[in-house]
Design a protein around this motif. Structure first.
Motif, mmCIF file in Angstrom:
data_model
loop_
_atom_site.group_PDB
_atom_site.id
_atom_site.type_symbol
_atom_site.label_atom_id
_atom_site.label_comp_id
_atom_site.label_asym_id
_atom_site.label_seq_id
_atom_site.Cartn_x
_atom_site.Cartn_y
_atom_site.Cartn_z
ATOM 1 N N ARG A 88 0.812 -1.224 0.000
ATOM 2 C CA ARG A 88 0.000 0.000 0.000
ATOM 3 C C ARG A 88 0.842 1.270 0.000
ATOM 4 N NH1 ARG A 88 -4.833 0.172 3.834
ATOM 5 N NH2 ARG A 88 -5.427 1.666 2.246
ATOM 6 N N ALA A 89 2.137 1.119 0.245
ATOM 7 C CA ALA A 89 3.021 2.294 0.277
ATOM 8 C C ALA A 89 2.956 3.023 -1.055
ATOM 9 C CB ALA A 89 4.453 1.872 0.584
ATOM 10 N N GLY A 90 2.767 4.324 -0.979
ATOM 11 C CA GLY A 90 2.647 5.151 -2.169
ATOM 12 C C GLY A 90 1.219 5.495 -2.518
ATOM 13 N N THR A 91 0.265 4.910 -1.804
ATOM 14 C CA THR A 91 -1.146 5.178 -2.094
ATOM 15 C C THR A 91 -1.777 6.131 -1.087
ATOM 16 O OG1 THR A 91 -1.944 3.279 -0.791
ATOM 17 C CG2 THR A 91 -1.428 2.882 -3.129
ATOM 18 N N GLY A 92 -1.025 6.548 -0.092
ATOM 19 C CA GLY A 92 -1.600 7.350 0.981
ATOM 20 C C GLY A 92 -1.147 8.796 0.994
ATOM 21 N N ALA A 93 -1.644 9.496 1.992
ATOM 22 C CA ALA A 93 -1.367 10.928 2.161
ATOM 23 C C ALA A 93 -1.444 11.250 3.651
ATOM 24 C CB ALA A 93 -2.381 11.747 1.378
ATOM 25 N N SER A 94 -1.358 12.528 3.967
ATOM 26 C CA SER A 94 -1.557 12.962 5.354
ATOM 27 C C SER A 94 -3.050 13.191 5.573
ATOM 28 C CB SER A 94 -0.785 14.258 5.611
ATOM 29 O OG SER A 94 -1.423 15.354 4.974
ATOM 30 N N ASP A 95 -3.408 13.589 6.789
ATOM 31 C CA ASP A 95 -4.813 13.896 7.055
ATOM 32 C C ASP A 95 -5.162 15.345 6.709
ATOM 33 O OD1 ASP A 95 -3.467 15.150 9.089
ATOM 34 O OD2 ASP A 95 -4.518 14.150 10.727
ATOM 35 N N MET A 96 -4.208 16.050 6.100
ATOM 36 C CA MET A 96 -4.447 17.430 5.654
ATOM 37 C C MET A 96 -4.922 17.420 4.204
ATOM 38 S SD MET A 96 -1.265 19.420 7.435
ATOM 39 C CE MET A 96 -0.088 18.096 7.652
ATOM 40 N N PRO A 97 -5.589 18.501 3.762
ATOM 41 C CA PRO A 97 -6.093 18.531 2.383
ATOM 42 C C PRO A 97 -4.964 18.596 1.350
ATOM 43 C CG PRO A 97 -6.465 20.644 3.470
ATOM 44 C CD PRO A 97 -5.931 19.710 4.513
ATOM 45 N N ASN A 98 -5.280 18.147 0.149
ATOM 46 C CA ASN A 98 -4.325 18.251 -0.954
ATOM 47 C C ASN A 98 -4.010 19.715 -1.230
ATOM 48 O OD1 ASN A 98 -4.262 15.490 -1.261
ATOM 49 N ND2 ASN A 98 -5.688 15.454 -2.968
ATOM 50 N N LEU A 99 -2.884 19.935 -1.904
ATOM 51 C CA LEU A 99 -2.402 21.290 -2.187
ATOM 52 C C LEU A 99 -2.547 21.637 -3.657
ATOM 53 C CD1 LEU A 99 0.898 20.945 -0.152
ATOM 54 C CD2 LEU A 99 -1.030 22.412 0.460
ATOM 55 N N ASP A 100 -2.865 22.891 -3.921
ATOM 56 C CA ASP A 100 -2.855 23.378 -5.299
ATOM 57 C C ASP A 100 -1.407 23.468 -5.775
ATOM 58 O OD1 ASP A 100 -5.604 23.609 -5.367
ATOM 59 O OD2 ASP A 100 -5.618 25.762 -4.946
ATOM 60 N N ASN A 122 -3.372 19.331 -8.831
ATOM 61 C CA ASN A 122 -3.641 19.892 -7.511
ATOM 62 C C ASN A 122 -3.889 18.796 -6.473
ATOM 63 O OD1 ASN A 122 -3.475 22.557 -8.530
ATOM 64 N ND2 ASN A 122 -5.550 22.368 -9.304
ATOM 65 N N SER A 123 -3.105 17.723 -6.551
ATOM 66 C CA SER A 123 -3.317 16.590 -5.641
ATOM 67 C C SER A 123 -2.098 16.243 -4.788
ATOM 68 C CB SER A 123 -3.762 15.362 -6.435
ATOM 69 O OG SER A 123 -2.763 14.975 -7.362
ATOM 70 N N ALA A 124 -1.069 17.086 -4.773
ATOM 71 C CA ALA A 124 0.084 16.825 -3.910
ATOM 72 C C ALA A 124 -0.348 16.919 -2.455
ATOM 73 C CB ALA A 124 1.204 17.818 -4.204
ATOM 74 N N ASN A 125 0.275 16.097 -1.611
ATOM 75 C CA ASN A 125 -0.100 16.106 -0.211
ATOM 76 C C ASN A 125 1.124 15.943 0.689
ATOM 77 O OD1 ASN A 125 -1.065 14.938 2.440
ATOM 78 N ND2 ASN A 125 -3.021 15.488 1.497
ATOM 79 N N SER A 126 1.641 14.733 0.836
ATOM 80 C CA SER A 126 2.780 14.513 1.731
ATOM 81 C C SER A 126 3.982 13.877 1.038
ATOM 82 C CB SER A 126 2.368 13.615 2.902
ATOM 83 O OG SER A 126 2.026 12.312 2.446
ATOM 84 N N GLN A 127 3.763 13.227 -0.093
ATOM 85 C CA GLN A 127 4.843 12.501 -0.749
ATOM 86 C C GLN A 127 5.720 13.424 -1.590
ATOM 87 O OE1 GLN A 127 3.853 8.716 -2.588
ATOM 88 N NE2 GLN A 127 1.867 8.727 -1.535
ATOM 89 N N PHE A 128 7.010 13.098 -1.603
ATOM 90 C CA PHE A 128 7.958 13.872 -2.408
ATOM 91 C C PHE A 128 8.998 12.944 -3.005
ATOM 92 C CE2 PHE A 128 9.500 13.998 1.969
ATOM 93 C CZ PHE A 128 10.859 13.728 1.852
ATOM 94 N N PHE A 129 9.732 13.455 -3.982
ATOM 95 C CA PHE A 129 10.765 12.660 -4.641
ATOM 96 C C PHE A 129 12.010 13.503 -4.819
ATOM 97 C CE2 PHE A 129 8.021 14.487 -7.877
ATOM 98 C CZ PHE A 129 8.896 15.053 -8.791
ATOM 99 N N ILE A 130 13.156 12.807 -4.903
ATOM 100 C CA ILE A 130 14.452 13.461 -5.073
ATOM 101 C C ILE A 130 15.082 12.902 -6.341
ATOM 102 C CG2 ILE A 130 16.667 14.003 -4.004
ATOM 103 C CD1 ILE A 130 15.434 13.087 -1.303
ATOM 104 N N MET A 131 15.542 13.791 -7.199
ATOM 105 C CA MET A 131 16.062 13.403 -8.511
ATOM 106 C C MET A 131 17.491 12.876 -8.432
ATOM 107 S SD MET A 131 13.480 14.108 -10.448
ATOM 108 C CE MET A 131 14.201 13.946 -12.087
ATOM 109 N N PHE A 132 17.724 11.676 -9.037
ATOM 110 C CA PHE A 132 19.077 11.144 -9.196
ATOM 111 C C PHE A 132 19.798 11.876 -10.333
ATOM 112 C CE2 PHE A 132 17.192 7.034 -7.563
ATOM 113 C CZ PHE A 132 17.840 7.064 -6.352
ATOM 114 N N ASN A 133 19.062 12.195 -11.371
ATOM 115 C CA ASN A 133 19.589 12.864 -12.565
ATOM 116 C C ASN A 133 18.577 13.905 -13.013
ATOM 117 O OD1 ASN A 133 21.990 11.240 -12.952
ATOM 118 N ND2 ASN A 133 20.634 9.581 -13.593
ATOM 119 N N GLU A 134 18.914 14.649 -14.044
ATOM 120 C CA GLU A 134 17.957 15.625 -14.567
ATOM 121 C C GLU A 134 16.746 14.907 -15.152
ATOM 122 O OE1 GLU A 134 19.594 16.494 -19.042
ATOM 123 O OE2 GLU A 134 20.558 17.559 -17.394
#
Length: 182
Positions: A88-100, A122-134
């Motif tokens: 299920r990892a990657g399918t969730g969010a925080s209990d706060m609303p999504n962000l524009d 406009n659906s970002a919430n808690s998950q983030f990613f870090i780029m290995f390359n451009e």
């Protein structure tokens, strides 16, 4: 004296005044990744990340999607806790609303941190990613929130996933702690 006390209270106010975060990573990768957050580029997203970090929500969260040559994704505070059901990892969010979305002209270079989202911009919430390359094909499509300033060697050592989606097989690397820095 009152000004000093007011200034101290403002500094203690927390996440809104943060400059960045420090992620202590454990697993195949071990060490610290320091991220400078871009409050002037994506203030709402930076506030979300720092609020979650300050509250301990990111502690114990795994890197659930890691694609070699592309990026490492984490931050699922709902389903991404180490020891949980990793299917299920990657399918969730925080209990706060999504962000524009807060799109910018900052390019997706190596070490850039972006907010993960669903198909809706406009659906970002808690998950983030870090780029290995451009990854310039992401420019203007995902909100940029920061950049790695230390620990690219730790980022590079994070356990890679399998297949085109980068799903982790076995024990994933984990953000042991995420601390807000000033």
């Amino acid at each position: 004296m009152r000004r000093a006390a007011a200034a101290a209270l403002l500094l203690a106010a927390g996440p809104a005044l943060a400059d960045g975060i420090e992620i202590t990573v454990a697993g195949e990768a071990n060490g610290v990744i320091v991220i400078d957050l871009f409050e002037d580029v994506a203030p709402n997203h930076v506030e979300r990340i720092t609020t979650l970090a300050a509250g301990g929500s990111y502690d114990g969260i795994v890197f659930h999607r890691v694609i070699d040559g592309f990026m490492a994704q984490t931050g699922d505070v709902q389903h991404g806790r180490l020891g949980g059901d990793m299917r299920r990892a990657g399918t969730g969010a925080s209990d706060m609303p999504n962000l524009d979305a807060e799109f910018s002209d900052v390019p997706y270079d190596r070490g850039i941190v972006g907010m993960a989202r669903a198909q809706n911009p406009n659906s970002a919430n808690s998950q983030f990613f870090i780029m290995f390359n451009e990854g310039y094909f992401l420019n203007g499509q995902y909100t940029v929130v920061g950049q790695v300033t230390e620990g690219l060697n730790v980022l590079d050592a994070i356990k890679r996933g399998d297949g085109p989606n980068g799903a982790i097989i076995g024990q994933p690397d984990v953000m042991q702690t995420v601390v807000v820095t000033e």
